[in-house]
Design a protein around this motif. Structure first.
Motif, PDB file in Angstrom:
ATOM      1  N   LYS A 103      -6.783  -5.762   1.025  1.00  0.00           N
ATOM      2  CA  LYS A 103      -5.384  -5.461   1.312  1.00  0.00           C
ATOM      3  C   LYS A 103      -4.927  -4.455   0.260  1.00  0.00           C
ATOM      4  O   LYS A 103      -4.690  -4.819  -0.894  1.00  0.00           O
ATOM      5  CB  LYS A 103      -4.554  -6.735   1.283  1.00  0.00           C
ATOM      6  N   LEU A 104      -4.837  -3.192   0.665  1.00  0.00           N
ATOM      7  CA  LEU A 104      -4.523  -2.116  -0.277  1.00  0.00           C
ATOM      8  C   LEU A 104      -3.232  -2.367  -1.046  1.00  0.00           C
ATOM      9  O   LEU A 104      -3.122  -2.010  -2.220  1.00  0.00           O
ATOM     10  CB  LEU A 104      -4.466  -0.775   0.453  1.00  0.00           C
ATOM     11  N   GLU A 105      -2.248  -3.006  -0.419  1.00  0.00           N
ATOM     12  CA  GLU A 105      -0.961  -3.249  -1.077  1.00  0.00           C
ATOM     13  C   GLU A 105      -1.072  -4.220  -2.259  1.00  0.00           C
ATOM     14  O   GLU A 105      -0.154  -4.313  -3.079  1.00  0.00           O
ATOM     15  CB  GLU A 105       0.086  -3.740  -0.066  1.00  0.00           C
ATOM     16  N   GLU A 106      -2.184  -4.929  -2.387  1.00  0.00           N
ATOM     17  CA  GLU A 106      -2.384  -5.848  -3.511  1.00  0.00           C
ATOM     18  C   GLU A 106      -2.968  -5.149  -4.741  1.00  0.00           C
ATOM     19  O   GLU A 106      -3.072  -5.750  -5.808  1.00  0.00           O
ATOM     20  CB  GLU A 106      -3.283  -7.005  -3.084  1.00  0.00           C
ATOM     21  N   ILE A 107      -3.357  -3.879  -4.588  1.00  0.00           N
ATOM     22  CA  ILE A 107      -3.898  -3.097  -5.705  1.00  0.00           C
ATOM     23  C   ILE A 107      -2.722  -2.514  -6.479  1.00  0.00           C
ATOM     24  O   ILE A 107      -1.848  -1.862  -5.903  1.00  0.00           O
ATOM     25  CB  ILE A 107      -4.850  -1.996  -5.200  1.00  0.00           C
TER      26      ILE A 107
END
Length: 148
Positions: free
Chosen positions: A128-132
């Motif tokens: 989940k890119l938004e968690e990076i």
């Protein structure tokens, strides 16, 4: 900034930093930040380049410090770079994040707990890119996924 007396001009140059995509099978190793900025968010192992140090040596040193594992310097393959804004204790730093890819060497991880709260192996399809935490590293991972 400049000095009108001596004509010195101060240029704020970017700081070099590295991030390593450590891969194993269809998974990437993410660290969980234990410090601000972006505490609690996903990150890639890496850090700032020391004076007189190559980017590949920075990868090797940071992996040793953060994860307690040793990867031969020639095993770090340059992938791409991204600009980043890194704020530390209220001071904004401009960085150039150099991303590398390396295979995980199947060693036991020994976390540097001051900087890293945990590690997570995440399957490529489940990232989940938004968690990076950092935009630069989000872009690195997104571009890496597109190359597969």
């Amino acid at each position: 900034m400049s000095c009108s007396t001596c004509d010195l001009v101060y240029y704020q140059n970017v700081a070099a930093a590295v991030a390593v995509i450590l891969k194993k099978d269809d998974k990437i190793l993410f660290t969980v930040r234990n410090k601000e900025p972006k505490k609690g968010m996903l990150d890639l192992a890496g850090g700032f380049t020391d004076p007189d140090e190559s980017a590949e040596r920075t990868c090797q040193r940071e992996i040793e410090e953060e994860l307690g594992i040793t990867i031969p310097i020639e095993n770090f393959n340059y992938f791409l770079s991204r600009p980043n804004d890194y704020e530390y204790k209220g001071i904004p730093y401009k960085t150039c994040d150099l991303a590398f890819v390396a295979d995980f060497p199947d060693e036991e991880i020994i976390l540097e707990k001051e900087e890293i709260a945990d590690v997570k192996w995440i399957s490529i399809k489940d990232i989940k890119l938004e968690e990076i935490g950092f935009d630069s590293l989000r872009s690195v991972v997104e571009n890496y996924i597109k190359t597969l």
